[in-house]
Enzyme design. Structure first.
Site, PDB file in Angstrom:
ATOM      1  N   ASP A 130       9.322   2.645  -0.629  1.00 27.88           N
ATOM      2  CA  ASP A 130       8.328   3.316   0.208  1.00 27.88           C
ATOM      3  C   ASP A 130       8.616   2.916   1.653  1.00 27.88           C
ATOM      4  O   ASP A 130       8.224   1.846   2.105  1.00 27.88           O
ATOM      5  CB  ASP A 130       6.914   2.898  -0.216  1.00 27.88           C
ATOM      6  N   TYR A 168       0.856  -1.187   0.000  1.00 30.81           N
ATOM      7  CA  TYR A 168       0.000   0.000   0.000  1.00 30.81           C
ATOM      8  C   TYR A 168       0.886   1.230   0.000  1.00 30.81           C
ATOM      9  O   TYR A 168       1.850   1.316   0.766  1.00 30.81           O
ATOM     10  CB  TYR A 168      -0.883  -0.012   1.252  1.00 30.81           C
ATOM     11  N   LYS A 202       5.016   9.122   8.564  1.00 31.08           N
ATOM     12  CA  LYS A 202       4.830   8.566   9.900  1.00 31.08           C
ATOM     13  C   LYS A 202       5.879   9.045  10.933  1.00 31.08           C
ATOM     14  O   LYS A 202       5.737  10.138  11.449  1.00 31.08           O
ATOM     15  CB  LYS A 202       4.715   7.044   9.802  1.00 31.08           C
TER      16      LYS A 202
HETATM   17  C1  LIG Z   1       0.796   4.853   5.768  1.00 30.00           C
HETATM   18  C2  LIG Z   1       1.471   4.553   4.483  1.00 30.00           C
HETATM   19  C3  LIG Z   1       1.362   5.403   3.373  1.00 30.00           C
HETATM   20  C4  LIG Z   1       0.418   6.552   3.326  1.00 30.00           C
HETATM   21  O1  LIG Z   1       0.705   7.530   4.278  1.00 30.00           O
HETATM   22  P1  LIG Z   1      -0.465   8.546   4.714  1.00 30.00           P
HETATM   23  O2  LIG Z   1       0.235   9.505   5.602  1.00 30.00           O
HETATM   24  O3  LIG Z   1      -1.506   7.702   5.388  1.00 30.00           O
HETATM   25  O4  LIG Z   1      -0.973   9.164   3.468  1.00 30.00           O
HETATM   26  C5  LIG Z   1       2.133   5.131   2.265  1.00 30.00           C
HETATM   27  N1  LIG Z   1       2.963   4.071   2.228  1.00 30.00           N
HETATM   28  C6  LIG Z   1       3.081   3.232   3.264  1.00 30.00           C
HETATM   29  C7  LIG Z   1       4.044   2.093   3.187  1.00 30.00           C
HETATM   30  C8  LIG Z   1       2.315   3.438   4.413  1.00 30.00           C
HETATM   31  O5  LIG Z   1       2.392   2.563   5.418  1.00 30.00           O
END
Ligand SMILES: *Cc1c(COP(=O)(O)O)cnc(C)c1O
Length: 427
Positions: A238, A143, A266
């Site tokens: 990511d 994701y 995060k």
């Molecule tokens: C949480 C997450 C996102 C999206 O971040 P948001 O701040 O919720 O938009 C993208 N990539 C990964 C791997 C994530 O865990």
């Protein structure tokens, strides 16, 4: 007692779609009704009815120091006194960018944005501009936020809701997105061969967290690095979850790999909304105003988020932080495995660093397909039995549990005791 949560949820559903501002919070995949949280301190959250929970969601990853750590709170108070947003440059933005670049050898320049979604969206735009190509390869179950072109076989809340993708996305938006199984390098190789000189980037969660915790097979990412180079496609890691979580240099530090672009989020916002993307200066110089790739944000590099991020990263620089948090996690996972066995519950627990997922399945979980073999009804019963005993796991099978530096060995023991009964209730 959940009276106040129930009343609030009824009110919320009248004015907010599904009563929540992010789908997985609604408890749909585990049943029941969400708790409304009033406060958090250390390893615990307290709901509006006064129930206290040992928290393994930790705001879905940002709170590696636990809730309301005093140093972050102090940094926030100091910044609030000075102002919350100027729409102009600040010294702290530079400091955070320097800290990120110091931590990640692959990041020479970095742009701050407001969420992980913005980070991946912008990284994709940049990769397309830089390579002059269109296609993107992603992995099933990974994701990358709710970017239109990346909501293809995404994990996390999308997996939970059982949506193959989302309504409202133009089919042509996803034509250029090729989703392949995680850990299957031969499939990546074939797709790259079949789309010669067309693939702008391969985006991957180097250690996956959004189908539950799933580890890369030995050599998978190394070969991915080599293949993308050979094909002139950018490799985007990511690391929105794993950045500053698995090591101070993220998953790439642990694996000693250098992607072309890295997405963060995060943890670098210390609990405030944030994201970032960065990489080699030759690529990053394509970003406006240096280059032609437009990307902007009214609140980007927000002073509060940056202050919380700096305070968090400073705390993570201390000695033995990662060793300590990993030791706690290993103790917890060992206890959970034993408790499951005693209860006769068939589970697989995937873990690395301070991340883990308890999958209710017999067979090893190595990709999205094997993750989906899990018995989500059992997970739901397990989740609620834990919640009733004051332990807050993610309200979905396809998520990662996070241990923070605020969790104590006594928290771990309490959690294992609760899990012993919860496993019995689940089978
Ligand atoms: C949480 C997450 C996102 C999206 O971040 P948001 O701040 O919720 O938009 C993208 N990539 C990964 C791997 C994530 O865990």
């Amino acid at each position: 007692m959940n009276r106040r949560s129930k009343v609030l949820f009824a009110r919320a559903q009248k004015r907010i779609p599904g009563g929540v501002n992010s789908p997985v919070r609604a408890f749909r995949s585990v049943g029941g009704e969400p708790r409304f949280i009033k406060s958090g301190k250390g390893s615990r959250v307290i709901d509006v009815d006064g129930n206290s929970y040992i928290d393994y969601v930790c705001s879905w990853g940002p709170l590696i120091l636990g809730h309301s750590p005093s140093k972050v709170q102090a940094a926030l108070r100091q910044q609030t006194d000075l102002g919350t947003s100027f729409g102009a440059s600040t010294e702290n933005e530079v400091i955070l960018a320097e800290m990120i670049a110091d931590a990640f050898p692959a990041i020479e320049k970095v742009r701050l944005v407001n969420s992980g979604t913005e980070a991946t969206m912008s990284a994709i735009r940049l990769a397309r501009a830089f390579t002059g190509r269109n296609k993107i390869i992603k992995f099933d179950g990974c994701y990358h936020g709710h970017v239109d072109s990346l909501l293809v076989t995404a994990g996390s809340g999308v997996a939970t809701l059982g949506l193959p993708d989302s309504a409202g996305i133009q089919p042509q938006e996803c034509i250029s997105t090729l989703s392949v199984p995680y850990n299957r390098i031969e499939v990546v190789q074939k797709v790259l061969d079949d789309n010669r000189a067309e693939v702008a980037a391969v985006i991957v969660e180097p250690i996956a967290g959004n189908m539950g915790t799933v580890l890369p097979a030995p050599g998978f990412l190394q070969r991915l690095r080599k293949l993308t180079r050979e094909h002139g496609a950018l490799l985007i890691f990511d690391e929105v979850i794993t950045g500053f979580r698995l090591s101070y240099a993220g998953a790439q530090g642990l694996l000693r790999l250098k992607p072309d672009l890295t997405c963060l989020g995060k943890i670098i916002g210390g609990g405030l909304p944030v994201g970032a993307y960065g990489g080699h200066r030759e690529i990053m110089k394509w970003v406006a105003p240096e280059g032609p790739v437009y990307q902007a944000g009214t609140l980007s590099g927000n002073p509060l988020a940056v202050a919380a991020g700096i305070a968090t990263l400073k705390a993570l620089k201390a000695a033995n932080v990662y060793k300590r948090i990993e030791g706690l996690t290993q103790e917890l996972v060992a206890g959970l495995r034993k408790a499951a066995e005693e209860a006769g519950a068939a589970v697989q627990i995937n873990t690395i660093g301070s991340m883990f997922t308890v999958f209710f399945t017999n067979s090893p979980v190595t990709d999205f397909q094997s993750a989906k073999k899990s018995d989500t009804n059992r997970y739901g019963r397990f989740f609620h039995a834990l919640l009733d005993r004051g332990v807050y796991f993610p309200p979905s099978q396809f998520e990662t549990c996070f241990v923070s530096l605020a969790h104590s060995r006594s928290d771990i023991r309490t959690t294992i005791d609760a899990a012993r009964e919860a496993f019995a209730a689940a089978v």
